[in-house]
Scaffold this motif. Structure first.
Motif, PDB file in Angstrom:
ATOM      1  N   GLU A 230     -12.222 -46.169  25.380  1.00  0.00           N
ATOM      2  CA  GLU A 230     -12.997 -47.091  24.550  1.00  0.00           C
ATOM      3  C   GLU A 230     -13.737 -46.364  23.430  1.00  0.00           C
ATOM      4  O   GLU A 230     -14.667 -46.921  22.851  1.00  0.00           O
ATOM      5  N   GLN A 231     -13.326 -45.141  23.126  1.00  0.00           N
ATOM      6  CA  GLN A 231     -14.008 -44.389  22.071  1.00  0.00           C
ATOM      7  C   GLN A 231     -13.417 -44.789  20.718  1.00  0.00           C
ATOM      8  O   GLN A 231     -12.283 -44.443  20.375  1.00  0.00           O
ATOM      9  N   ALA A 232     -14.210 -45.523  19.945  1.00  0.00           N
ATOM     10  CA  ALA A 232     -13.697 -46.121  18.708  1.00  0.00           C
ATOM     11  C   ALA A 232     -13.204 -45.076  17.717  1.00  0.00           C
ATOM     12  O   ALA A 232     -12.189 -45.282  17.035  1.00  0.00           O
ATOM     13  N   TYR A 233     -13.904 -43.949  17.632  1.00  0.00           N
ATOM     14  CA  TYR A 233     -13.526 -42.966  16.614  1.00  0.00           C
ATOM     15  C   TYR A 233     -12.294 -42.169  17.027  1.00  0.00           C
ATOM     16  O   TYR A 233     -11.545 -41.704  16.160  1.00  0.00           O
ATOM     17  N   ALA A 234     -12.070 -42.029  18.322  1.00  0.00           N
ATOM     18  CA  ALA A 234     -10.809 -41.437  18.769  1.00  0.00           C
ATOM     19  C   ALA A 234      -9.647 -42.368  18.421  1.00  0.00           C
ATOM     20  O   ALA A 234      -8.590 -41.930  17.946  1.00  0.00           O
ATOM     21  N   LEU A 235      -9.857 -43.658  18.638  1.00  0.00           N
ATOM     22  CA  LEU A 235      -8.829 -44.644  18.276  1.00  0.00           C
ATOM     23  C   LEU A 235      -8.593 -44.643  16.765  1.00  0.00           C
ATOM     24  O   LEU A 235      -7.452 -44.704  16.298  1.00  0.00           O
ATOM     25  N   SER A 236      -9.679 -44.554  16.014  1.00  0.00           N
ATOM     26  CA  SER A 236      -9.553 -44.532  14.556  1.00  0.00           C
ATOM     27  C   SER A 236      -8.776 -43.306  14.086  1.00  0.00           C
ATOM     28  O   SER A 236      -7.930 -43.398  13.186  1.00  0.00           O
ATOM     29  N   THR A 237      -9.050 -42.164  14.708  1.00  0.00           N
ATOM     30  CA  THR A 237      -8.329 -40.945  14.317  1.00  0.00           C
ATOM     31  C   THR A 237      -6.851 -41.055  14.666  1.00  0.00           C
ATOM     32  O   THR A 237      -5.990 -40.581  13.916  1.00  0.00           O
ATOM     33  N   MET A 238      -6.546 -41.694  15.787  1.00  0.00           N
ATOM     34  CA  MET A 238      -5.139 -41.951  16.108  1.00  0.00           C
ATOM     35  C   MET A 238      -4.506 -42.815  15.014  1.00  0.00           C
ATOM     36  O   MET A 238      -3.358 -42.594  14.603  1.00  0.00           O
ATOM     37  N   GLY A 239      -5.270 -43.784  14.531  1.00  0.00           N
ATOM     38  CA  GLY A 239      -4.783 -44.584  13.414  1.00  0.00           C
ATOM     39  C   GLY A 239      -4.538 -43.736  12.185  1.00  0.00           C
ATOM     40  O   GLY A 239      -3.529 -43.899  11.483  1.00  0.00           O
ATOM     41  N   ASP A 240      -5.451 -42.795  11.929  1.00  0.00           N
ATOM     42  CA  ASP A 240      -5.292 -41.897  10.777  1.00  0.00           C
ATOM     43  C   ASP A 240      -4.013 -41.064  10.897  1.00  0.00           C
ATOM     44  O   ASP A 240      -3.318 -40.827   9.899  1.00  0.00           O
ATOM     45  N   ILE A 241      -3.730 -40.613  12.117  1.00  0.00           N
ATOM     46  CA  ILE A 241      -2.526 -39.802  12.343  1.00  0.00           C
ATOM     47  C   ILE A 241      -1.277 -40.607  11.986  1.00  0.00           C
ATOM     48  O   ILE A 241      -0.375 -40.127  11.288  1.00  0.00           O
TER      49      ILE A 241
END
Length: 418
Positions: A230-241
């Protein structure tokens, strides 16, 4: 309730909530729903503060107030935490953990100078406190004081060579210096001490992303999300990748998950909007940018983004309104003035466009594109002498930048004007 009953009741509630003596940054998050015990503690806190003058000499009081402050810090209620830390340290200034936690609170609200003051007080009491040294270094890093940060990280590692947070700090330091491969070495060393150290996984994933090592970045972030899905910024970074690899649908999937968790962060909504825009889903992009505005009505980029996408929806009037708002929020923003100038240009409101290009150039005289459009407008307005001088300056700036196409265009326009 008499003094003894009050202090015992608060102590018991704090034991139930069990706030750590030293709060870790990754354990800090807002509480959506207050438990009954937490609400009861709040009532007891009010009673304590109302009677503080009568009981402040009791040796138990500073510790209780510190623990109350820790509860607020863990809940990301930073302002209240800082007030309570100041209160408890006024009663007993030798509480190292309170100084450290207050420094962390200031660090979390982007007040590094205040954090440095608090951490300096902690180190005045305990010179070898490695955690205080690390947070001090992180505060200095935020201020761009890289040498000082490095010195304090080295001191922390000298005290405790296996301290993962200090090793993480070295990774962040070298990332800030642009030495990404060195940063990787330090971050991997941090993870060798604690393979599940979430902030080191996050940082390493971001460094791999910056190095365009997408597979490694994906592997690291996947592990991070196993630890905390549920870590939003980890999810966001996955989106960036995925976005970096032009896998837009997968990027959108991760950004959607991120905003569903951290819906009050305009930057996450902007990332989602940008993907919709790339997919030419302009209305959905606008909806996302509007959510960014709702999250923070003073977030200038959100207004600009929505204004830009309104142009793609052929709604120039609304686009202009958004950019007017952006400039009202940040009058010295050269890019926003330029964007509005382009809209005026498209609407053939030439004098207003010229005024905006002039304003943009006055703020950022090193950007020749502002002069480029200024010269175009001066030609349209039949102010040829001014246009000629502007093309000449733009030409020299484009030469400095090595933009041969724009140099050729400026030269051609100068010849045409004569």
């Amino acid at each position: 309730m008499n003094k003894e009953e009050l202090l015992e009741a608060i102590d018991a509630k704090l034991d139930q909530l069990n706030p750590a003596e030293l709060i870790e940054p990754e354990s800090i998050y807002p509480v959506a729903i207050m438990t009954r015990e937490r609400r009861q503690l709040g009532e007891l806190e009010k009673e304590l503060l109302q009677t503080l003058e009568l009981i402040k000499l009791d040796e138990r009081v500073p510790s209780i107030i510190t623990r109350l402050a820790n509860v607020y810090l863990k809940e990301a209620t930073f302002g209240r935490a800082i007030v309570l830390y100041e209160l408890t340290l006024g009663l007993d200034s030798n509480q190292v953990s309170a100084w450290i936690n207050m420094g962390l609170a200031y660090l979390m609200v982007s007040s590094p100078k205040e954090a440095i003051s608090c951490l300096g007080s902690a180190l005045a009491i305990d010179q070898r406190n490695s955690l205080a040294l690390v947070y001090l270094a992180m505060s200095q890093l935020k201020l761009g004081e890289l040498d000082e940060a490095n010195t304090n990280l080295d001191r922390a590692i000298f005290v405790d060579s296996n301290m993962a947070r200090a090793l993480l700090g070295k990774g962040e330091l070298f990332r800030a210096k642009g030495e990404l491969e060195v940063a990787v070495t330090w971050l991997r060393r941090a993870l060798s001490m604690n393979p599940n150290f979430f902030p080191a996984l996050m940082e390493l994933g971001n460094v791999y992303l910056a190095l365009k090592k997408y597979e490694q970045a994906n592997d690291v972030l996947t592990k991070a999300l196993v630890i905390n899905p549920e870590q939003a910024y980890a999810l966001s970074t996955m989106g960036d990748i995925h976005a970096a690899q032009n896998d837009l649908e997968s990027a959108l999937y991760y950004y959607d998950k991120a905003v569903s968790i951290k819906f009050d962060d305009p930057d996450l909504w902007i990332k989602k909007g940008d993907i919709h825009k790339s997919l030419k889903s302009y209305q959905q992009a606008s909806n996302a940018y509007q959510k960014a505005i709702n999250a923070n009505p003073e977030h200038v980029e959100s207004w600009v983004k929505n204004g830009t996408v309104m142009l793609l929806l052929d709604d120039e009037g609304t686009a202009l309104e958004y950019l007017n708002t952006a400039l009202a929020l940040e009058p010295k923003n050269a890019d926003v003035a330029h964007q509005r100038g382009l809209i005026y240009y498209s609407l053939e409101r030439h004098q207003e466009a010229l005024d905006d290009f002039d304003a943009a150039f006055s703020v950022d005289p090193g950007n020749p594109m502002y002069l480029y459009y200024r010269a175009l407008l001066l030609e349209i307005l039949d102010r040829k002498d001014e246009a000629k001088r502007t093309w000449q300056v733009a030409l020299s700036l484009f030469k400095e930048m090595g933009d041969e196409m724009k140099v050729a265009e400026c030269s051609a326009r100068l010849k045409r004007i004569g």
